[in-house]
Design a protein around this motif. Structure first.
Motif, PDB file in Angstrom:
ATOM      1  N   THR A   1       0.837  -1.199   0.000  1.00 10.31           N
ATOM      2  CA  THR A   1       0.000   0.000   0.000  1.00 10.31           C
ATOM      3  C   THR A   1       0.873   1.251   0.000  1.00 10.31           C
ATOM      4  OG1 THR A   1      -1.877  -1.046   1.091  1.00 10.31           O
ATOM      5  CG2 THR A   1      -1.674   1.330   1.353  1.00 10.31           C
ATOM      6  N   ALA A   2       0.421   2.253  -0.739  1.00 11.61           N
ATOM      7  CA  ALA A   2       1.076   3.562  -0.753  1.00 11.61           C
ATOM      8  C   ALA A   2       0.090   4.614  -0.263  1.00 11.61           C
ATOM      9  CB  ALA A   2       1.565   3.908  -2.151  1.00 11.61           C
ATOM     10  N   ILE A   3       0.542   5.488   0.608  1.00 14.31           N
ATOM     11  CA  ILE A   3      -0.265   6.606   1.121  1.00 14.31           C
ATOM     12  C   ILE A   3       0.402   7.906   0.697  1.00 14.31           C
ATOM     13  CG2 ILE A   3      -1.035   7.813   3.195  1.00 14.31           C
ATOM     14  CD1 ILE A   3      -1.247   5.151   4.603  1.00 14.31           C
ATOM     15  N   ILE A   4      -0.376   8.818   0.090  1.00 16.45           N
ATOM     16  CA  ILE A   4       0.145  10.117  -0.333  1.00 16.45           C
ATOM     17  C   ILE A   4      -0.732  11.202   0.283  1.00 16.45           C
ATOM     18  CG2 ILE A   4       0.789  11.600  -2.255  1.00 16.45           C
ATOM     19  CD1 ILE A   4       0.951   9.172  -4.032  1.00 16.45           C
TER      20      ILE A   4
ATOM     21  N   ALA B   1      -4.745   6.289   7.522  1.00 15.92           N
ATOM     22  CA  ALA B   1      -5.583   5.323   6.808  1.00 15.92           C
ATOM     23  C   ALA B   1      -5.112   3.898   7.064  1.00 15.92           C
ATOM     24  CB  ALA B   1      -5.549   5.609   5.308  1.00 15.92           C
ATOM     25  N   PRO B   2      -6.053   2.937   7.115  1.00 13.39           N
ATOM     26  CA  PRO B   2      -5.635   1.533   7.249  1.00 13.39           C
ATOM     27  C   PRO B   2      -4.884   1.101   5.999  1.00 13.39           C
ATOM     28  CG  PRO B   2      -7.972   1.677   6.731  1.00 13.39           C
ATOM     29  CD  PRO B   2      -7.514   3.075   6.982  1.00 13.39           C
ATOM     30  N   ALA B   3      -3.805   0.386   6.178  1.00 16.14           N
ATOM     31  CA  ALA B   3      -2.957   0.028   5.039  1.00 16.14           C
ATOM     32  C   ALA B   3      -2.435  -1.388   5.217  1.00 16.14           C
ATOM     33  CB  ALA B   3      -1.783   1.012   4.912  1.00 16.14           C
TER      34      ALA B   3
ATOM     35  N   VAL C   1      -7.829   4.891  -3.722  1.00 12.57           N
ATOM     36  CA  VAL C   1      -8.818   5.297  -2.719  1.00 12.57           C
ATOM     37  C   VAL C   1      -8.553   6.752  -2.373  1.00 12.57           C
ATOM     38  CG1 VAL C   1      -9.636   4.975  -0.364  1.00 12.57           C
ATOM     39  CG2 VAL C   1      -9.096   2.987  -1.765  1.00 12.57           C
ATOM     40  N   ARG C   2      -9.617   7.553  -2.454  1.00 12.69           N
ATOM     41  CA  ARG C   2      -9.480   8.972  -2.140  1.00 12.69           C
ATOM     42  C   ARG C   2     -10.115   9.255  -0.786  1.00 12.69           C
ATOM     43  NH1 ARG C   2     -10.176  14.008  -6.286  1.00 12.69           N
ATOM     44  NH2 ARG C   2     -10.322  15.703  -4.766  1.00 12.69           N
ATOM     45  N   ALA C   3      -9.350   9.849   0.104  1.00 11.31           N
ATOM     46  CA  ALA C   3      -9.834  10.203   1.440  1.00 11.31           C
ATOM     47  C   ALA C   3      -9.753  11.710   1.588  1.00 11.31           C
ATOM     48  CB  ALA C   3      -8.998   9.517   2.519  1.00 11.31           C
ATOM     49  N   ASP C   4     -10.831  12.371   1.247  1.00 12.33           N
ATOM     50  CA  ASP C   4     -10.856  13.829   1.162  1.00 12.33           C
ATOM     51  C   ASP C   4     -11.832  14.367   2.199  1.00 12.33           C
ATOM     52  OD1 ASP C   4     -10.893  16.452   0.485  1.00 12.33           O
ATOM     53  OD2 ASP C   4     -11.604  16.175  -1.563  1.00 12.33           O
TER      54      ASP C   4
ATOM     55  N   GLY D   1      -7.350  -4.719   1.095  1.00 13.76           N
ATOM     56  CA  GLY D   1      -6.111  -5.153   0.465  1.00 13.76           C
ATOM     57  C   GLY D   1      -5.241  -3.964   0.117  1.00 13.76           C
ATOM     58  N   PRO D   2      -4.093  -4.196  -0.501  1.00 17.28           N
ATOM     59  CA  PRO D   2      -3.206  -3.089  -0.871  1.00 17.28           C
ATOM     60  C   PRO D   2      -3.906  -2.080  -1.787  1.00 17.28           C
ATOM     61  CG  PRO D   2      -2.052  -5.170  -1.043  1.00 17.28           C
ATOM     62  CD  PRO D   2      -3.491  -5.510  -0.805  1.00 17.28           C
ATOM     63  N   ARG D   3      -3.703  -0.814  -1.522  1.00 19.46           N
ATOM     64  CA  ARG D   3      -4.308   0.256  -2.298  1.00 19.46           C
ATOM     65  C   ARG D   3      -3.324   1.420  -2.426  1.00 19.46           C
ATOM     66  NH1 ARG D   3      -7.551  -3.294  -2.689  1.00 19.46           N
ATOM     67  NH2 ARG D   3      -9.842  -3.173  -2.658  1.00 19.46           N
ATOM     68  N   ILE D   4      -3.655   2.341  -3.294  1.00 14.09           N
ATOM     69  CA  ILE D   4      -2.999   3.651  -3.345  1.00 14.09           C
ATOM     70  C   ILE D   4      -3.988   4.620  -2.713  1.00 14.09           C
ATOM     71  CG2 ILE D   4      -2.037   5.452  -4.814  1.00 14.09           C
ATOM     72  CD1 ILE D   4      -1.505   3.284  -6.921  1.00 14.09           C
ATOM     73  N   ILE D   5      -3.673   5.119  -1.540  1.00 16.48           N
ATOM     74  CA  ILE D   5      -4.599   5.958  -0.770  1.00 16.48           C
ATOM     75  C   ILE D   5      -4.100   7.393  -0.808  1.00 16.48           C
ATOM     76  CG2 ILE D   5      -5.821   6.199   1.407  1.00 16.48           C
ATOM     77  CD1 ILE D   5      -4.945   3.357   2.107  1.00 16.48           C
ATOM     78  N   ILE D   6      -4.918   8.296  -1.330  1.00 12.82           N
ATOM     79  CA  ILE D   6      -4.532   9.703  -1.450  1.00 12.82           C
ATOM     80  C   ILE D   6      -5.533  10.555  -0.677  1.00 12.82           C
ATOM     81  CG2 ILE D   6      -3.454   9.324  -3.687  1.00 12.82           C
ATOM     82  CD1 ILE D   6      -5.896  10.584  -5.008  1.00 12.82           C
ATOM     83  N   GLY D   7      -5.058  11.663  -0.147  1.00  7.91           N
ATOM     84  CA  GLY D   7      -5.957  12.528   0.597  1.00  7.91           C
ATOM     85  C   GLY D   7      -5.223  13.658   1.271  1.00  7.91           C
TER      86      GLY D   7
END
Length: 671
Positions: free
Chosen positions: A199-202, A261-263, A227-230, A248-254
């Motif tokens: 997973t990547a979080i930005i 975020a859960p990762a 996944v967008r967390a805005d 599961g693994p995601r690219i989470i941006i927000g």
């Protein structure tokens, strides 16, 4: 061992510091199947038959619990384990580090439950089994441009911590949209991490940056992988994205809270423009995005990338202590910057002009194409929104204030009666309190007045106003004058053919420890919107900051800022904690901290309060190595203050005034 009869360790959702610990409850037989770590629960409190919400953190053996009779869990609210062990560990560590409560951080980490969304998600999981269709899709990667063949990808795969210098400029996506090159870099890096099953979080500051990043990811990544967390999302959309991140693994941006975020198998945390004040959390315990990312990286061992157009002083300190390693592009890219300060100093007529002749000619050439470059839009950055944010007496030049609340008076449009910027009252019968004069003159020119002046100076040219009241995200490639406040600049197709940076001296005149860093970020962000080779004119600013901006010496600038702050013992050279409240409570907190742990204590000093209370604030300064001990001592004093019995006012039986004490570590508003 079955859950029935075991002890549930529960963290209660409460801001009260005395309740910031785990409570033991018995798991009854009827809840044994659902009582799993991470689920939402409802528990009884031993006072007036009340119940409270919370999270089941873990299960323990009865022999290790409280010796007396344990109350049973009241209910399991939801069977979904929304609190992962990693996020709980992060919340606990950050709360201890900032003398706050873990439940305050969990409110940022876990969005409110949406029953309908949750039921649909559970139904989809039952139909699809445990397999994650997104992770099972064919992996794909896109090379990161400008940093060497897989140099950046390999560094992230190795779990390195990086201070990344972004490549300025715009790039065009396959669908024709223009975005910042930085967003393409971070998107490709996140895709490489996700393709490896992690997973990547930005985290980015605002919705403009988030839209660019989402567009860059849409061009290269499967839609369901992102996944967008805005904070601007509807609650249902935000909760739906949160549940997807659990699958599961995601690219989470927000925005800033996305760092919680859960990762699953976290591989990367990336932060864009960590110096932006929007990364500073306004809610208790006020943890900055960068600090949360640093702690999470340490706990989970993932890679960390701190990137931006400039390098923050905090990131520079981490580089100098060896915590972050510097990574820059293969080829240095520096905007073409023109300084007007020398011309303005030598020519009195030019010195008085807000827009000197050099800037006028640059704008005229860009709009007409006389310089041999293509015709196109011109960006004009100004300091303040509105028409005339400040007016003054036309006779004595004293600033005009509202007769009702003493707020500043300004004009909203040409010919309008000045109004108060605080209470909004019109100054119809205003008279100067110093000289009794009744007429105003404009002191500060805002974006509206600037657009009006430029429209008269360039007749026939389209003028676009972009500020908080007139949001504009994109403009075309046709010639136009785009007047924008700092941070509200639209993206132009192909980039601007010229960028004029006005009001620089006024921006630098703000009394703030970070004013130079903020100005450099505003100017660099605007210059990054220019077309390749297009000039950026910085009006009226001289000295080291102008020189470093023009030559691209942004890291040396951050180093010099850090050197000066070390001499003055200002953050981030040292840490600090501000304690605000009634004087007795503040002094008790100071007394609770061993003086050996502190460098010094500033104050207590009187501070203003919205509710008319007489409060004071003290500032504790200490070294980083003493942070845990200072936080523990401060937190203990806060708990003692919160649990002290208070006498009710006369005639108010049963009333207990709330304790007045506010603690903020690394407070950005102190100095």
């Amino acid at each position: 061992m079955p859950a029935a009869g075991r002890v549930a360790r529960v963290v209660i959702d409460s801001p009260l510091p005395q309740l910031d610990h785990l409570f033991d409850y018995l798991v009854p037989e009827e809840l044994a199947e659902q009582a799993k770590p991470g689920v939402r629960v409802r528990v009884p409190l031993r006072s007036a038959g009340r119940v409270a919400d919370g999270f089941l953190v873990g299960l323990g053996d009865p022999d290790d619990a409280f010796d007396g009779a344990l109350s049973p869990l009241e209910a399991v609210v939801s069977p979904v384990p929304v609190l992962t062990p990693e996020v709980w560990a992060l919340a606990r560590r950050l709360a201890d580090r900032s003398a706050g409560t873990a439940s305050d951080i969990l409110r940022l980490a876990v969005p409110p439950r949406m029953v309908r969304v949750e039921k649909a998600w559970l139904a989809a999981r039952r139909e699809g089994g445990d397999a994650d269709p997104v992770s099972a899709s064919a992996p794909t990667t896109v090379p990161v441009r400008g940093y060497g063949a897989r140099a950046l990808e390999d560094a992230v795969a190795a779990g390195r911590r990086i201070a990344l210098t972004a490549i300025p400029g715009l790039t065009r996506l396959p669908d024709g949209a223009w975005v910042g090159e930085w967003s393409v870099t971070l998107a490709a890096l996140a895709l490489d991490v996700w393709s490896g099953g992690r997973t990547a979080i930005i985290a980015v500051p605002d919705h403009r940056d988030l839209d660019q990043l989402a567009a860059s990811l849409a061009a290269i990544a499967p839609p369901r992988a992102v996944v967008r967390a805005d904070a601007g999302q509807a609650n249902a959309d935000r909760y739906r994205g949160f549940l997807d991140a659990l699958g599961g693994p995601r690219i989470i941006i927000g925005n800033r809270s996305v760092v919680y975020a859960p990762a699953e198998r976290l591989g990367l945390i990336a932060i864009w423009e960590d110096s932006d004040p929007l990364h500073s959390e306004p809610l208790s315990p006020y943890v900055h995005t960068r600090d949360a990312a640093l702690v999470r990286q340490e706990l989970e061992g993932c890679a960390l990338v701190v990137s931006g157009h400039i390098r923050s002083v905090e990131a520079q300190r981490l580089v100098e202590v060896g915590w972050l390693s510097e990574v820059g592009p293969e080829r240095a890219v520096t905007p073409r910057v023109v300084l007007t300060a020398a011309q303005q100093a030598s020519e009195p007529a030019v010195r008085a002009a807000r827009i000197p002749s050099t800037a006028w000619r640059t704008a005229k050439d860009a709009l007409s194409g006389d310089s041999g470059r293509p015709r196109g839009p011109v960006l004009v950055q100004v300091a303040r929104p509105g028409y005339a944010p400040l007016v003054a007496c036309a006779n004595c030049a004293r600033a005009a204030h509202c007769t009702n609340c003493r707020g500043p008076l300004g004009q909203t449009r040409a010919g309008a009666v000045p109004s108060c910027g605080v209470c909004g009252r019109l100054a119809t019968e205003w008279r100067c309190e110093h000289c009794e004069h009744e007429r105003f003159r404009i002191v500060t020119v805002g974006s509206g007045r600037t657009a009006e002046e430029l429209g008269r100076a360039f007749p026939g040219t389209r003028v676009v106003l972009a500020d908080g009241d007139h949001p504009v995200l994109r403009v075309g490639a046709a010639p136009a004058l785009v007047v924008a406040t700092r941070g509200a600049e639209p993206i132009a197709e192909g980039g601007y053919q010229a960028v004029l940076l006005l009001d620089g001296e006024r921006m630098l005149a703000r009394e703030d420890l970070r004013v130079a860093e903020d100005c450099l970020r505003w100017w660099s962000s605007a210059a990054g919107l220019a077309a390749p080779g297009a000039p950026t004119v910085l009006v009226g600013v001289s000295g080291p900051i102008a020189r470093d901006f023009a030559t691209g010496r942004l890291a040396p600038f951050a180093h010099q800022e850090l050197v000066e702050r070390r001499e003055l013992r200002f953050p981030p050279a040292v840490r600090l904690a501000s304690v605000t409240g009634v004087e007795q409570a503040v002094r008790e907190v100071i007394a609770a901290v061993d003086p050996i742990l502190l460098i010094d204590v500033l104050g207590p000093a009187t501070v203003s309060d919205d509710r008319g209370r007489d409060l004071v604030r003290a500032v504790l300064r200490f070294e980083y190595a003493r942070g845990a001990e200072v936080a523990a001592a401060v937190r203990a004093a806060v708990v003692r203050n919160a649990t002290r019995r208070r006498r009710a006012p006369a005639g108010r039986s049963g009333y207990r005034p709330a304790p007045t004490l506010r603690v903020r570590f690394d407070d950005p508003d102190v100095l």
